[in-house]
Design a protein around this motif. Structure first.
Motif, PDB file in Angstrom:
ATOM      1  N   VAL A  68       0.878  -1.174   0.000  1.00 51.42           N
ATOM      2  CA  VAL A  68       0.000   0.000   0.000  1.00 51.42           C
ATOM      3  C   VAL A  68       0.913   1.221   0.000  1.00 51.42           C
ATOM      4  O   VAL A  68       1.796   1.340   0.838  1.00 51.42           O
ATOM      5  CB  VAL A  68      -0.937   0.024   1.231  1.00 51.42           C
ATOM      6  CG1 VAL A  68      -1.847   1.237   1.173  1.00 51.42           C
ATOM      7  CG2 VAL A  68      -1.743  -1.265   1.332  1.00 51.42           C
ATOM      8  N   TRP A  69       0.694   2.108  -0.969  1.00 51.78           N
ATOM      9  CA  TRP A  69       1.492   3.315  -1.096  1.00 51.78           C
ATOM     10  C   TRP A  69       0.654   4.518  -0.685  1.00 51.78           C
ATOM     11  O   TRP A  69      -0.492   4.666  -1.106  1.00 51.78           O
ATOM     12  CB  TRP A  69       1.949   3.516  -2.529  1.00 51.78           C
ATOM     13  CG  TRP A  69       2.731   2.397  -3.139  1.00 51.78           C
ATOM     14  CD1 TRP A  69       3.052   1.184  -2.589  1.00 51.78           C
ATOM     15  CD2 TRP A  69       3.276   2.385  -4.452  1.00 51.78           C
ATOM     16  NE1 TRP A  69       3.757   0.427  -3.474  1.00 51.78           N
ATOM     17  CE2 TRP A  69       3.903   1.130  -4.631  1.00 51.78           C
ATOM     18  CE3 TRP A  69       3.270   3.294  -5.497  1.00 51.78           C
ATOM     19  CZ2 TRP A  69       4.546   0.788  -5.816  1.00 51.78           C
ATOM     20  CZ3 TRP A  69       3.904   2.947  -6.673  1.00 51.78           C
ATOM     21  CH2 TRP A  69       4.549   1.715  -6.824  1.00 51.78           C
ATOM     22  N   PHE A  70       1.250   5.375   0.113  1.00 52.66           N
ATOM     23  CA  PHE A  70       0.611   6.607   0.560  1.00 52.66           C
ATOM     24  C   PHE A  70       1.442   7.788   0.079  1.00 52.66           C
ATOM     25  O   PHE A  70       2.674   7.717   0.066  1.00 52.66           O
ATOM     26  CB  PHE A  70       0.506   6.640   2.090  1.00 52.66           C
ATOM     27  CG  PHE A  70      -0.344   5.545   2.657  1.00 52.66           C
ATOM     28  CD1 PHE A  70      -1.723   5.670   2.722  1.00 52.66           C
ATOM     29  CD2 PHE A  70       0.234   4.371   3.134  1.00 52.66           C
ATOM     30  CE1 PHE A  70      -2.513   4.656   3.244  1.00 52.66           C
ATOM     31  CE2 PHE A  70      -0.548   3.348   3.659  1.00 52.66           C
ATOM     32  CZ  PHE A  70      -1.918   3.494   3.708  1.00 52.66           C
ATOM     33  N   PRO A  71       0.794   8.893  -0.293  1.00 56.54           N
ATOM     34  CA  PRO A  71       1.548  10.035  -0.821  1.00 56.54           C
ATOM     35  C   PRO A  71       2.424  10.720   0.231  1.00 56.54           C
ATOM     36  O   PRO A  71       3.425  11.340  -0.106  1.00 56.54           O
ATOM     37  CB  PRO A  71       0.467  10.980  -1.346  1.00 56.54           C
ATOM     38  CG  PRO A  71      -0.759  10.621  -0.577  1.00 56.54           C
ATOM     39  CD  PRO A  71      -0.647   9.144  -0.290  1.00 56.54           C
ATOM     40  N   HIS A  72       2.047  10.582   1.514  1.00 58.37           N
ATOM     41  CA  HIS A  72       2.823  11.206   2.598  1.00 58.37           C
ATOM     42  C   HIS A  72       2.408  10.592   3.938  1.00 58.37           C
ATOM     43  O   HIS A  72       1.406   9.870   4.028  1.00 58.37           O
ATOM     44  CB  HIS A  72       2.646  12.731   2.603  1.00 58.37           C
ATOM     45  CG  HIS A  72       1.216  13.162   2.560  1.00 58.37           C
ATOM     46  ND1 HIS A  72       0.369  13.116   3.658  1.00 58.37           N
ATOM     47  CD2 HIS A  72       0.468  13.629   1.527  1.00 58.37           C
ATOM     48  CE1 HIS A  72      -0.826  13.545   3.302  1.00 58.37           C
ATOM     49  NE2 HIS A  72      -0.796  13.855   2.006  1.00 58.37           N
ATOM     50  N   GLN A  73       3.168  10.896   4.957  1.00 53.23           N
ATOM     51  CA  GLN A  73       2.954  10.347   6.301  1.00 53.23           C
ATOM     52  C   GLN A  73       1.559  10.665   6.830  1.00 53.23           C
ATOM     53  O   GLN A  73       0.909   9.816   7.443  1.00 53.23           O
ATOM     54  CB  GLN A  73       4.025  10.909   7.255  1.00 53.23           C
ATOM     55  CG  GLN A  73       4.004  10.314   8.644  1.00 53.23           C
ATOM     56  CD  GLN A  73       4.554   8.904   8.694  1.00 53.23           C
ATOM     57  OE1 GLN A  73       5.361   8.515   7.860  1.00 53.23           O
ATOM     58  NE2 GLN A  73       4.105   8.139   9.654  1.00 53.23           N
ATOM     59  N   GLY A  74       1.078  11.857   6.594  1.00 50.76           N
ATOM     60  CA  GLY A  74      -0.245  12.246   7.087  1.00 50.76           C
ATOM     61  C   GLY A  74      -1.360  11.385   6.513  1.00 50.76           C
ATOM     62  O   GLY A  74      -2.291  11.001   7.222  1.00 50.76           O
ATOM     63  N   MET A  76      -1.040   8.309   5.465  1.00 49.37           N
ATOM     64  CA  MET A  76      -0.931   6.994   6.085  1.00 49.37           C
ATOM     65  C   MET A  76      -1.529   7.000   7.500  1.00 49.37           C
ATOM     66  O   MET A  76      -2.285   6.102   7.869  1.00 49.37           O
ATOM     67  CB  MET A  76       0.521   6.525   6.141  1.00 49.37           C
ATOM     68  CG  MET A  76       0.653   5.118   6.712  1.00 49.37           C
ATOM     69  SD  MET A  76       2.360   4.530   6.820  1.00 49.37           S
ATOM     70  CE  MET A  76       2.901   5.395   8.284  1.00 49.37           C
ATOM     71  N   GLN A  77      -1.223   8.016   8.261  1.00 50.90           N
ATOM     72  CA  GLN A  77      -1.742   8.099   9.633  1.00 50.90           C
ATOM     73  C   GLN A  77      -3.265   8.217   9.641  1.00 50.90           C
ATOM     74  O   GLN A  77      -3.928   7.586  10.466  1.00 50.90           O
ATOM     75  CB  GLN A  77      -1.094   9.272  10.372  1.00 50.90           C
ATOM     76  CG  GLN A  77       0.355   9.017  10.680  1.00 50.90           C
ATOM     77  CD  GLN A  77       1.061  10.228  11.256  1.00 50.90           C
ATOM     78  OE1 GLN A  77       0.786  11.373  10.897  1.00 50.90           O
ATOM     79  NE2 GLN A  77       2.014   9.971  12.148  1.00 50.90           N
ATOM     80  N   THR A  78      -3.817   8.987   8.735  1.00 47.61           N
ATOM     81  CA  THR A  78      -5.270   9.127   8.658  1.00 47.61           C
ATOM     82  C   THR A  78      -5.919   7.811   8.254  1.00 47.61           C
ATOM     83  O   THR A  78      -6.946   7.414   8.802  1.00 47.61           O
ATOM     84  CB  THR A  78      -5.654  10.254   7.674  1.00 47.61           C
ATOM     85  OG1 THR A  78      -4.991  11.460   8.069  1.00 47.61           O
ATOM     86  CG2 THR A  78      -7.147  10.484   7.657  1.00 47.61           C
ATOM     87  N   ALA A  82      -8.542   5.447  10.391  1.00 46.53           N
ATOM     88  CA  ALA A  82      -9.819   4.968   9.841  1.00 46.53           C
ATOM     89  C   ALA A  82      -9.918   3.449   9.958  1.00 46.53           C
ATOM     90  O   ALA A  82     -10.974   2.908  10.316  1.00 46.53           O
ATOM     91  CB  ALA A  82      -9.961   5.405   8.377  1.00 46.53           C
ATOM     92  N   LEU A  83      -8.828   2.765   9.684  1.00 52.26           N
ATOM     93  CA  LEU A  83      -8.809   1.301   9.784  1.00 52.26           C
ATOM     94  C   LEU A  83      -8.972   0.822  11.228  1.00 52.26           C
ATOM     95  O   LEU A  83      -9.444  -0.290  11.465  1.00 52.26           O
ATOM     96  CB  LEU A  83      -7.503   0.748   9.204  1.00 52.26           C
ATOM     97  CG  LEU A  83      -7.349   0.846   7.694  1.00 52.26           C
ATOM     98  CD1 LEU A  83      -5.899   0.584   7.288  1.00 52.26           C
ATOM     99  CD2 LEU A  83      -8.280  -0.123   6.997  1.00 52.26           C
ATOM    100  N   ALA A  84      -8.576   1.638  12.175  1.00 50.53           N
ATOM    101  CA  ALA A  84      -8.652   1.267  13.594  1.00 50.53           C
ATOM    102  C   ALA A  84     -10.043   1.486  14.191  1.00 50.53           C
ATOM    103  O   ALA A  84     -10.301   1.052  15.325  1.00 50.53           O
ATOM    104  CB  ALA A  84      -7.612   2.057  14.387  1.00 50.53           C
TER     105      ALA A  84
END
Length: 121
Positions: A68-74, A76-78, A82-84
């Protein structure tokens, strides 16, 4: 780009073909549902059945590499927040129980370094 890699093993007694079929027709849709809007790429790389003519070393102890690729740390954290959420966890866990040996799941963030290779003549 932040890349999360997860190594996943199929549930005991499930064939590789059934595992792949279930993942691609069911489980991936749950991933897409919760990752949409946060991730830029969601990919599964299935380990091929052993072929002694091309096998390099031992058979791996996992069946699929999920990226899974995310454009930036923020982002990924968001996404992880949501997954949690309880609703997401209930849905994800119930489906994972049908598919994975969850005790063997390993996830990690990677730094990627690529080489530029000359083209073949």
């Amino acid at each position: 780009m932040i890349k999360v890699i997860t190594l996943l093993c199929r549930k005991e007694g499930m064939s590789k073909a059934d595992f792949r079929q279930y993942y691609e027709t069911n489980h991936r849709h749950i991933g897409e549902k919760y990752l949409s809007g946060y991730a830029t790429h969601y990919e599964r790389r299935y380990v091929r059945p052993s072929d002694p003519s091309v096998q390099y070393g031992l058979e791996p102890d996992f069946d699929v590499i999920m990226e899974v690729w995310f454009p930036h740390q923020g982002a990924m954290q968001t996404a992880m927040a949501a997954l949690a959420q309880p609703e997401a966890q209930t849905e994800i866990t119930a489906d994972e129980e049908q598919l994975f040996n969850r005790s063997k799941t390993v996830s990690f963030v990677v730094d990627e370094v690529a080489s530029t290779m000359p083209s073949l003549a």
